[in-house]
Design a protein around this motif. Sequence first.
Motif, PDB file in Angstrom:
ATOM      1  N   TYR A 158       0.774  -1.239   0.000  1.00 42.10           N
ATOM      2  CA  TYR A 158       0.000   0.000   0.000  1.00 42.10           C
ATOM      3  C   TYR A 158       0.811   1.297   0.000  1.00 42.10           C
ATOM      4  N   LEU A 159       2.124   1.231   0.197  1.00 40.64           N
ATOM      5  CA  LEU A 159       2.900   2.468   0.166  1.00 40.64           C
ATOM      6  C   LEU A 159       2.845   3.092  -1.227  1.00 40.64           C
ATOM      7  N   THR A 160       2.786   4.405  -1.265  1.00 41.82           N
ATOM      8  CA  THR A 160       2.781   5.095  -2.554  1.00 41.82           C
ATOM      9  C   THR A 160       4.177   5.059  -3.161  1.00 41.82           C
ATOM     10  N   ASP A 161       4.257   5.334  -4.451  1.00 40.57           N
ATOM     11  CA  ASP A 161       5.557   5.383  -5.114  1.00 40.57           C
ATOM     12  C   ASP A 161       6.447   6.454  -4.472  1.00 40.57           C
ATOM     13  N   ASN A 162       5.850   7.584  -4.078  1.00 42.40           N
ATOM     14  CA  ASN A 162       6.618   8.640  -3.414  1.00 42.40           C
ATOM     15  C   ASN A 162       7.176   8.158  -2.078  1.00 42.40           C
ATOM     16  N   GLN A 163       6.389   7.438  -1.300  1.00 39.38           N
ATOM     17  CA  GLN A 163       6.857   6.915  -0.019  1.00 39.38           C
ATOM     18  C   GLN A 163       7.990   5.908  -0.219  1.00 39.38           C
ATOM     19  N   LEU A 164       7.918   5.134  -1.293  1.00 37.73           N
ATOM     20  CA  LEU A 164       8.949   4.135  -1.565  1.00 37.73           C
ATOM     21  C   LEU A 164      10.295   4.771  -1.911  1.00 37.73           C
ATOM     22  N   GLU A 165      10.301   6.052  -2.265  1.00 40.53           N
ATOM     23  CA  GLU A 165      11.552   6.744  -2.571  1.00 40.53           C
ATOM     24  C   GLU A 165      12.351   7.050  -1.305  1.00 40.53           C
ATOM     25  N   SER A 166      11.697   6.982  -0.148  1.00 42.42           N
ATOM     26  CA  SER A 166      12.357   7.236   1.131  1.00 42.42           C
ATOM     27  C   SER A 166      13.354   6.129   1.433  1.00 42.42           C
ATOM     28  N   THR A 167      14.480   6.483   2.048  1.00 43.83           N
ATOM     29  CA  THR A 167      15.479   5.470   2.397  1.00 43.83           C
ATOM     30  C   THR A 167      14.926   4.471   3.408  1.00 43.83           C
ATOM     31  N   GLU A 168      13.916   4.877   4.156  1.00 42.06           N
ATOM     32  CA  GLU A 168      13.285   3.982   5.130  1.00 42.06           C
ATOM     33  C   GLU A 168      12.695   2.733   4.467  1.00 42.06           C
ATOM     34  N   LEU A 192       0.323  -7.465  -6.953  1.00 41.20           N
ATOM     35  CA  LEU A 192      -0.489  -7.034  -5.812  1.00 41.20           C
ATOM     36  C   LEU A 192      -0.602  -5.519  -5.771  1.00 41.20           C
ATOM     37  N   ARG A 193       0.524  -4.820  -5.967  1.00 42.81           N
ATOM     38  CA  ARG A 193       0.503  -3.350  -5.950  1.00 42.81           C
ATOM     39  C   ARG A 193      -0.354  -2.802  -7.087  1.00 42.81           C
ATOM     40  N   ASP A 194      -0.249  -3.421  -8.256  1.00 37.78           N
ATOM     41  CA  ASP A 194      -1.035  -2.961  -9.407  1.00 37.78           C
ATOM     42  C   ASP A 194      -2.531  -3.139  -9.167  1.00 37.78           C
ATOM     43  N   GLN A 195      -2.911  -4.175  -8.440  1.00 27.57           N
ATOM     44  CA  GLN A 195      -4.328  -4.458  -8.221  1.00 27.57           C
ATOM     45  C   GLN A 195      -4.880  -3.849  -6.938  1.00 27.57           C
ATOM     46  N   PHE A 196      -4.036  -3.275  -6.124  1.00 22.38           N
ATOM     47  CA  PHE A 196      -4.451  -2.669  -4.862  1.00 22.38           C
ATOM     48  C   PHE A 196      -5.236  -1.383  -5.145  1.00 22.38           C
ATOM     49  N   ILE A 197      -6.432  -1.270  -4.552  1.00 20.81           N
ATOM     50  CA  ILE A 197      -7.234  -0.059  -4.783  1.00 20.81           C
ATOM     51  C   ILE A 197      -7.407   0.792  -3.540  1.00 20.81           C
ATOM     52  N   GLY A 198      -7.154   0.235  -2.365  1.00 24.50           N
ATOM     53  CA  GLY A 198      -7.284   1.033  -1.153  1.00 24.50           C
ATOM     54  C   GLY A 198      -7.160   0.199   0.091  1.00 24.50           C
ATOM     55  N   ARG A 199      -6.916   0.896   1.170  1.00 21.28           N
ATOM     56  CA  ARG A 199      -6.711   0.240   2.462  1.00 21.28           C
ATOM     57  C   ARG A 199      -7.837   0.630   3.404  1.00 21.28           C
ATOM     58  N   VAL A 200      -8.456  -0.373   4.010  1.00 22.98           N
ATOM     59  CA  VAL A 200      -9.539  -0.144   4.971  1.00 22.98           C
ATOM     60  C   VAL A 200      -9.028  -0.516   6.354  1.00 22.98           C
ATOM     61  N   ILE A 201      -9.074   0.442   7.257  1.00 23.72           N
ATOM     62  CA  ILE A 201      -8.662   0.212   8.640  1.00 23.72           C
ATOM     63  C   ILE A 201      -9.845  -0.371   9.402  1.00 23.72           C
ATOM     64  N   HIS A 202      -9.597  -1.345  10.250  1.00 28.29           N
ATOM     65  CA  HIS A 202     -10.686  -1.976  10.991  1.00 28.29           C
ATOM     66  C   HIS A 202     -10.669  -1.538  12.459  1.00 28.29           C
TER      67      HIS A 202
END
Length: 81
Positions: free
Chosen positions: A12-22, A39-49
């Motif tokens: 679920y991390l965005t491409d921008n977040q993946l640029e972080s060294t973390e 999985l990343r290509d088919q991911f549409i959103g994250r639902v918190i429970h």
Amino acid sequence: MIEINFRREPIYLTDNQLESTEYTQYRFAIAKIPSLKTLRDQFIGRVIHASQEQWKTDVNSLLAFNAKSIDDKEKWSKGDQ
């Protein structure tokens, strides 16, 4: 999910977040694991429970978003309700 040891972040991390060294290890994993890229290509959103009722509301919103979206790259977020 087994190939990535059930880690959620690389999905679920965005491409921008993946640029972080973390998250460097996830960026390389995405390049090397085809199923993770899928999985990343088919991911549409994250639902918190947080609660059952909130989860049901958010899942219904996500599904409605997916049904009306014509762009496969478009992602749902809770604010899209």
